[in-house]
Every structure is written in structure tokens, then in C-alpha cells.
Motif scaffolding. Structure first.
Motif, PDB file in Angstrom:
ATOM      1  N   UNK A 119       1.529  -1.094   0.190  1.00 20.19           N
ATOM      2  CA  UNK A 119      -0.121   0.184   0.076  1.00 20.19           C
ATOM      3  C   UNK A 119       1.294   1.646   0.100  1.00 20.19           C
ATOM      4  N   UNK A 120       1.931   0.677   0.910  1.00 18.69           N
ATOM      5  CA  UNK A 120       2.894   2.165   1.111  1.00 18.69           C
ATOM      6  C   UNK A 120       3.595   2.476  -0.609  1.00 18.69           C
ATOM      7  N   UNK A 121       3.804   1.344  -1.366  1.00 23.34           N
ATOM      8  CA  UNK A 121       5.015   2.028  -2.412  1.00 23.34           C
ATOM      9  C   UNK A 121       3.559   2.192  -3.278  1.00 23.34           C
ATOM     10  N   UNK A 122       2.140   1.601  -3.507  1.00 20.57           N
ATOM     11  CA  UNK A 122       1.381   2.487  -4.463  1.00 20.57           C
ATOM     12  C   UNK A 122       0.463   3.960  -4.050  1.00 20.57           C
ATOM     13  N   UNK A 123       0.842   4.033  -3.048  1.00 22.14           N
ATOM     14  CA  UNK A 123       0.627   5.220  -2.451  1.00 22.14           C
ATOM     15  C   UNK A 123       1.636   5.853  -2.982  1.00 22.14           C
ATOM     16  N   UNK A 124       3.201   6.224  -2.873  1.00 26.29           N
ATOM     17  CA  UNK A 124       3.894   6.891  -3.665  1.00 26.29           C
ATOM     18  C   UNK A 124       4.240   6.687  -4.915  1.00 26.29           C
ATOM     19  N   UNK A 125       3.776   5.343  -5.522  1.00 24.26           N
ATOM     20  CA  UNK A 125       4.188   5.582  -6.794  1.00 24.26           C
ATOM     21  C   UNK A 125       2.493   6.506  -7.111  1.00 24.26           C
ATOM     22  N   UNK A 126       1.470   6.575  -7.062  1.00 19.20           N
ATOM     23  CA  UNK A 126       0.348   7.643  -7.186  1.00 19.20           C
ATOM     24  C   UNK A 126       0.305   9.391  -7.120  1.00 19.20           C
ATOM     25  N   UNK A 127       1.814   9.534  -6.065  1.00 20.44           N
ATOM     26  CA  UNK A 127       2.342  10.760  -6.090  1.00 20.44           C
ATOM     27  C   UNK A 127       1.844  11.153  -4.747  1.00 20.44           C
ATOM     28  N   UNK A 128       1.416  10.153  -3.464  1.00 24.03           N
ATOM     29  CA  UNK A 128       0.554  10.279  -1.903  1.00 24.03           C
ATOM     30  C   UNK A 128       1.365   9.711  -1.544  1.00 24.03           C
ATOM     31  N   UNK A 129       1.322  10.965  -0.177  1.00 18.51           N
ATOM     32  CA  UNK A 129       2.543  10.969   0.957  1.00 18.51           C
ATOM     33  C   UNK A 129       1.806   8.944   1.619  1.00 18.51           C
ATOM     34  N   UNK A 130       3.234   8.723   2.039  1.00 21.06           N
ATOM     35  CA  UNK A 130       3.168   7.280   3.151  1.00 21.06           C
ATOM     36  C   UNK A 130       3.235   8.008   3.977  1.00 21.06           C
ATOM     37  N   UNK A 131       2.834   7.424   5.208  1.00 22.62           N
ATOM     38  CA  UNK A 131       3.616   6.609   6.953  1.00 22.62           C
ATOM     39  C   UNK A 131       3.435   4.932   6.835  1.00 22.62           C
ATOM     40  N   UNK A 132       4.934   4.094   7.123  1.00 21.70           N
ATOM     41  CA  UNK A 132       4.600   3.228   7.429  1.00 21.70           C
ATOM     42  C   UNK A 132       5.209   2.500   9.189  1.00 21.70           C
TER      43      UNK A 132
END
Length: 211
Positions: A119-132
Motif C-alpha cells: 500500500x505504501x509503495x502504491x501511494x508513493x507511486x501515485x504521488x501521495x504521502x506514506x507513513x509505515x
């Protein structure tokens, strides 16, 4: 054997007692990060089935992260595969998904790191922020988590018994995006309580309880 026959592309070690099982994507199979499949195989001439959540997006291949139980009926057999073997899958299943529209906070306990990373990789690829936020004494997928950090994501490692640190991390980051939590019952219960204690609404979090 029931399900769709798929070919094992590769098996690689991604952490202590943890492997990534890469499967060739069968025709018509489409899944979103957060969903899971039922995998069937026949070690020692007996059909065994287990649920595994995807730990990657779906392209020509997709990945399942498998924690190895030395006494298990299936995971040691999967870990010993070399590629080219056949297993069977059904699915995808599950309504907890990421469709690319939001910043995310993925909170993982143990084997929950697989879907959290996806999910974090998908968010980053879509240009969104990610926290894990990841609680485990022997973390897996460290290379991918470090790559996420290099790309601008926030990654917080928490020791397995450090429940106060987990609560502090949740309190610090739960408002940074749509919250997801993946793990066993005690873990996701603690995450929900930490969100409530921090003034959030745990009912708005997308929680996958592994039992």
C-alpha cells in the motif's frame, strides 16, 4: 485441485523466517493492494490451503509474503520452492484496498508488513504521502522500507514488546492519511485503542485482523 493454476516465478528471502513468493499472474486476475488470496498446494500428497495477503501490486507477476513456521504444513514447503512449480489460488478477496487516491498511514504487526509495504509503495507511486509504522523484533522487507524512506515516506520501526512506543507512533502519525492496520488480534486491537486515545476515530481505520 480447486482454484486457478499459477506458476511460481521465484522465491526469495526477505527477512528472518520470511520469504517472498512471486507468482505469475493468471489471465483475468486483478487485485488491489490490501486484498488477499487463498493459496492451495499439495505438499506430501495432501492438499493444504492458507490465506495470504498480496505484498505487491499486480503486473506480469505478483507477490505474497510468507512467514515460515518450521512446524507448519505449508510454509516450509513454499520456502523450499525454486521456481517453476505450480500452486493454485482463489480470489482476490477482501474489501480493505488502496485505490490510489489518498495519503496513507499503514500500521503493521509481524506479517502485516506485506500489505503495508504494498500500500505504501502504491501511494508513493501515485504521488501521495506514506507513513509505515512497523512493530517486529526481526523486520522483513527492510530493503523496500528503506527505498520508501529514500523516496520521502516516513518509516517507524517499533520493537515487538514496546507497546508504549507503538501508541506514541500512532498518536504522532494517525492523522497523516487514511489509516490501515494489518496484524493479529492483539496488535490491531492495540492500534485501534491508540487511535481512540489520540483523539481519532478507530472506526474510520481500515483494519485487517489476521485472527
Amino acid at each position: 485441485m480447486e482454484g486457478t493454476s499459477v506458476t511460481v516465478a521465484s522465491v526469495s528471502e526477505v527477512g528472518p523466517d520470511t520469504v517472498a513468493l512471486e507468482l505469475e499472474t493468471p489471465e483475468g486476475f486483478d487485485a488491489l493492494p490490501g486484498q488477499f488470496v487463498l493459496l492451495r498446494a499439495e505438499p506430501e500428497d495432501e492438499v493444504v490451503s492458507r490465506h495470504y495477503t498480496l505484498s505487491s501490486s499486480v503486473d506480469d507477476t505478483f507477490e505474497l509474503t510468507v512467514g515460515i513456521d518450521p512446524d507448519g504444513d505449508l510454509s516450509p514447503w513454499l520456502a523450499d520452492l525454486e521456481g517453476g512449480e505450480t500452486v493454485h489460488i482463489e480470489g482476490p478477496f477482501g474489501t480493505i484496498t488502496y485505490e490510489g487516491g489518498d495519503d496513507i498511514v499503514a500500521i503493521a504487526g509481524g506479517p502485516g508488513v506485506g500489505p503495508a509495504v504494498a500500500i505504501a509503495e502504491a501511494a508513493e507511486e501515485a504521488g501521495h504521502g506514506a507513513v509505515v509504522i512497523y512493530q517486529d523484533d526481526e523486520p522483513a522487507h527492510v530493503d523496500r522500507l528503506e527505498a520508501l524512506e529514500d523516496a520521502g515516506a516516513t518509516v517507524v520501526f517499533v520493537d515487538e514488546d514496546a507497546d508504549d512506543d507503538l501508541a506514541d507512533a500512532v498518536a504522532s502519525h494517525h492523522e497523516a492519511g487514511q489509516a490501515y492496520a494489518f496484524g493479529f488480534d492483539d496488535f490491531v486491537t492495540a492500534v485501534a485503542e491508540a487511535i481512540e486515545d489520540a483523539g481519532g476515530d478507530a472506526d474510520q481505520a481500515l483494519i485487517e485482523n489476521f485472527g
